[in-house]
Design a protein around this motif. Structure first.
Motif, PDB file in Angstrom:
ATOM      1  N   LEU A 136       0.976  -1.085  -0.237  1.00 38.35           N
ATOM      2  CA  LEU A 136      -0.158   0.060  -0.016  1.00 38.35           C
ATOM      3  C   LEU A 136       0.746   1.237   0.004  1.00 38.35           C
ATOM      4  O   LEU A 136       1.470   1.588   1.174  1.00 38.35           O
ATOM      5  CB  LEU A 136      -0.942  -0.184   1.179  1.00 38.35           C
ATOM      6  CG  LEU A 136      -1.767  -1.156   1.394  1.00 38.35           C
ATOM      7  CD1 LEU A 136      -2.714  -1.302   2.679  1.00 38.35           C
ATOM      8  CD2 LEU A 136      -2.694  -1.399   0.294  1.00 38.35           C
TER       9      LEU A 136
ATOM     10  N   LYS B  92      -4.468   3.436   8.026  1.00 45.24           N
ATOM     11  CA  LYS B  92      -5.108   2.784   6.781  1.00 45.24           C
ATOM     12  C   LYS B  92      -6.658   3.094   6.395  1.00 45.24           C
ATOM     13  O   LYS B  92      -6.910   3.157   5.198  1.00 45.24           O
ATOM     14  CB  LYS B  92      -5.247   1.176   7.231  1.00 45.24           C
ATOM     15  CG  LYS B  92      -4.072   0.387   7.091  1.00 45.24           C
ATOM     16  CD  LYS B  92      -4.341  -1.093   7.228  1.00 45.24           C
ATOM     17  CE  LYS B  92      -3.922  -1.786   8.475  1.00 45.24           C
ATOM     18  NZ  LYS B  92      -4.325  -3.118   8.547  1.00 45.24           N
TER      19      LYS B  92
ATOM     20  N   TRP C 282      -6.022   6.102   4.264  1.00 43.77           N
ATOM     21  CA  TRP C 282      -5.657   5.584   3.071  1.00 43.77           C
ATOM     22  C   TRP C 282      -6.630   4.892   2.122  1.00 43.77           C
ATOM     23  O   TRP C 282      -6.841   5.514   1.105  1.00 43.77           O
ATOM     24  CB  TRP C 282      -4.385   4.737   3.275  1.00 43.77           C
ATOM     25  CG  TRP C 282      -3.520   4.370   1.964  1.00 43.77           C
ATOM     26  CD1 TRP C 282      -2.360   5.086   1.503  1.00 43.77           C
ATOM     27  CD2 TRP C 282      -3.772   3.191   1.107  1.00 43.77           C
ATOM     28  NE1 TRP C 282      -2.000   4.560   0.531  1.00 43.77           N
ATOM     29  CE2 TRP C 282      -2.715   3.491   0.158  1.00 43.77           C
ATOM     30  CE3 TRP C 282      -4.659   2.342   0.921  1.00 43.77           C
ATOM     31  CZ2 TRP C 282      -2.524   2.601  -0.749  1.00 43.77           C
ATOM     32  CZ3 TRP C 282      -4.589   1.595  -0.138  1.00 43.77           C
ATOM     33  CH2 TRP C 282      -3.508   1.748  -1.128  1.00 43.77           C
ATOM     34  N   PHE C 283      -7.423   4.276   2.678  1.00 43.38           N
ATOM     35  CA  PHE C 283      -8.548   3.471   1.897  1.00 43.38           C
ATOM     36  C   PHE C 283      -9.421   4.714   1.391  1.00 43.38           C
ATOM     37  O   PHE C 283     -10.072   4.604   0.160  1.00 43.38           O
ATOM     38  CB  PHE C 283      -9.039   2.261   2.541  1.00 43.38           C
ATOM     39  CG  PHE C 283      -8.099   1.200   2.418  1.00 43.38           C
ATOM     40  CD1 PHE C 283      -7.886   0.572   1.382  1.00 43.38           C
ATOM     41  CD2 PHE C 283      -7.700   0.749   3.952  1.00 43.38           C
ATOM     42  CE1 PHE C 283      -7.274  -0.799   1.253  1.00 43.38           C
ATOM     43  CE2 PHE C 283      -6.975  -0.593   3.622  1.00 43.38           C
ATOM     44  CZ  PHE C 283      -6.553  -1.203   2.560  1.00 43.38           C
TER      45      PHE C 283
ATOM     46  N   SER D 286      -9.106   7.809   0.925  1.00 44.92           N
ATOM     47  CA  SER D 286      -8.345   8.424  -0.109  1.00 44.92           C
ATOM     48  C   SER D 286      -8.338   7.862  -1.319  1.00 44.92           C
ATOM     49  O   SER D 286      -8.811   8.537  -2.488  1.00 44.92           O
ATOM     50  CB  SER D 286      -6.871   8.868   0.333  1.00 44.92           C
ATOM     51  OG  SER D 286      -6.190   9.587  -0.908  1.00 44.92           O
ATOM     52  N   CYS D 287      -8.210   6.636  -1.558  1.00 38.38           N
ATOM     53  CA  CYS D 287      -8.152   5.737  -2.636  1.00 38.38           C
ATOM     54  C   CYS D 287      -9.527   5.603  -3.257  1.00 38.38           C
ATOM     55  O   CYS D 287      -9.686   5.715  -4.675  1.00 38.38           O
ATOM     56  CB  CYS D 287      -7.591   4.440  -2.517  1.00 38.38           C
ATOM     57  SG  CYS D 287      -5.724   4.368  -2.385  1.00 38.38           S
ATOM     58  N   LEU D 288     -10.447   5.339  -2.395  1.00 32.62           N
ATOM     59  CA  LEU D 288     -11.853   5.393  -3.027  1.00 32.62           C
ATOM     60  C   LEU D 288     -12.236   6.601  -3.536  1.00 32.62           C
ATOM     61  O   LEU D 288     -13.107   6.675  -4.743  1.00 32.62           O
ATOM     62  CB  LEU D 288     -12.902   4.884  -1.930  1.00 32.62           C
ATOM     63  CG  LEU D 288     -12.538   3.268  -1.550  1.00 32.62           C
ATOM     64  CD1 LEU D 288     -13.354   3.061  -0.289  1.00 32.62           C
ATOM     65  CD2 LEU D 288     -12.747   2.471  -2.421  1.00 32.62           C
TER      66      LEU D 288
ATOM     67  N   ARG E  74     -10.545   9.182  -4.801  1.00 33.74           N
ATOM     68  CA  ARG E  74      -9.875   9.562  -6.188  1.00 33.74           C
ATOM     69  C   ARG E  74      -9.882   8.316  -6.979  1.00 33.74           C
ATOM     70  O   ARG E  74      -9.185   8.370  -8.556  1.00 33.74           O
ATOM     71  CB  ARG E  74      -8.419   9.800  -5.763  1.00 33.74           C
ATOM     72  CG  ARG E  74      -8.252  10.843  -4.907  1.00 33.74           C
ATOM     73  CD  ARG E  74      -6.565  11.146  -4.592  1.00 33.74           C
ATOM     74  NE  ARG E  74      -6.220  10.163  -3.669  1.00 33.74           N
ATOM     75  CZ  ARG E  74      -4.878   9.414  -3.830  1.00 33.74           C
ATOM     76  NH1 ARG E  74      -4.366  10.113  -4.729  1.00 33.74           N
ATOM     77  NH2 ARG E  74      -4.697   8.325  -3.013  1.00 33.74           N
ATOM     78  N   ASN E  75     -10.620   7.320  -6.873  1.00 32.79           N
ATOM     79  CA  ASN E  75     -10.890   6.166  -7.826  1.00 32.79           C
ATOM     80  C   ASN E  75      -9.514   5.371  -8.024  1.00 32.79           C
ATOM     81  O   ASN E  75      -9.243   5.077  -9.286  1.00 32.79           O
ATOM     82  CB  ASN E  75     -11.545   6.671  -9.009  1.00 32.79           C
ATOM     83  CG  ASN E  75     -12.061   5.530  -9.862  1.00 32.79           C
ATOM     84  OD1 ASN E  75     -12.596   4.533  -9.076  1.00 32.79           O
ATOM     85  ND2 ASN E  75     -12.277   5.672 -11.043  1.00 32.79           N
ATOM     86  N   VAL E  76      -8.643   5.434  -7.078  1.00 28.56           N
ATOM     87  CA  VAL E  76      -7.274   4.789  -7.398  1.00 28.56           C
ATOM     88  C   VAL E  76      -7.483   3.196  -6.940  1.00 28.56           C
ATOM     89  O   VAL E  76      -8.434   2.745  -6.078  1.00 28.56           O
ATOM     90  CB  VAL E  76      -6.292   5.302  -6.282  1.00 28.56           C
ATOM     91  CG1 VAL E  76      -4.937   4.515  -6.304  1.00 28.56           C
ATOM     92  CG2 VAL E  76      -6.181   6.688  -6.724  1.00 28.56           C
ATOM     93  N   LYS E  77      -7.040   2.498  -7.740  1.00 26.34           N
ATOM     94  CA  LYS E  77      -7.005   1.059  -7.556  1.00 26.34           C
ATOM     95  C   LYS E  77      -6.286   0.484  -6.214  1.00 26.34           C
ATOM     96  O   LYS E  77      -5.029   0.921  -6.190  1.00 26.34           O
ATOM     97  CB  LYS E  77      -6.487   0.208  -8.634  1.00 26.34           C
ATOM     98  CG  LYS E  77      -6.509  -1.293  -8.888  1.00 26.34           C
ATOM     99  CD  LYS E  77      -5.991  -2.077  -9.904  1.00 26.34           C
ATOM    100  CE  LYS E  77      -6.203  -3.661  -9.421  1.00 26.34           C
ATOM    101  NZ  LYS E  77      -5.558  -4.359 -10.588  1.00 26.34           N
ATOM    102  N   ILE E  78      -6.820  -0.213  -5.512  1.00 28.00           N
ATOM    103  CA  ILE E  78      -6.483  -0.792  -4.323  1.00 28.00           C
ATOM    104  C   ILE E  78      -6.015  -2.128  -4.428  1.00 28.00           C
ATOM    105  O   ILE E  78      -6.840  -3.116  -5.172  1.00 28.00           O
ATOM    106  CB  ILE E  78      -7.308  -0.652  -3.096  1.00 28.00           C
ATOM    107  CG1 ILE E  78      -7.951   0.726  -2.827  1.00 28.00           C
ATOM    108  CG2 ILE E  78      -6.982  -1.168  -1.762  1.00 28.00           C
ATOM    109  CD1 ILE E  78      -9.052   0.818  -1.899  1.00 28.00           C
TER     110      ILE E  78
END
Length: 97
Positions: free
Chosen positions: A16, A37, A40-41, A43-45, A47-51
């Motif tokens: 990650l 965490k 972080w998760f 923020s990814c969601l 910004r549509n960033v792949k986890i």
């Protein structure tokens, strides 16, 4: 890690990227990591960033390692000076990186 003579722990999750937490001891670092965490998760969601998918491999926690005799002696002496087992000493040093 040390900064201005103060020791602290830096905790990361290699899969990650950018997820980092700090604590005065390992327990505090791990607690801070749980909070980090969540952010972080989220923020990814947003910004549509792949986890990355979780790893499904199981590890025993046991590792056979070969090293030069001189390094073995050095590590054993350092562990003895710290009044801890060689295994605990090596694990703590690896966790600091």
């Amino acid at each position: 890690m040390e900064d201005d003579g103060e020791t602290y722990y830096r905790v990361t999750v290699p899969r990650l990227p950018g997820l980092i937490a700090y604590g005065d001891d390992l327990e505090e670092g791990m607690a801070e990591l749980e909070e980090a965490k969540k952010a972080w998760f989220s923020s990814c969601l947003r910004r549509n960033v792949k986890i990355p998918e979780p790893l499904t491999k199981k590890y025993s926690g046991k590792l056979l390692l070969r090293m030069p005799k001189s390094l073995h002696a050095y590590l054993a002496e350092e562990a003895e000076d710290e009044n801890v087992s060689l295994n605990a000493f090596i694990v703590s040093k690896l966790a600091q990186e």
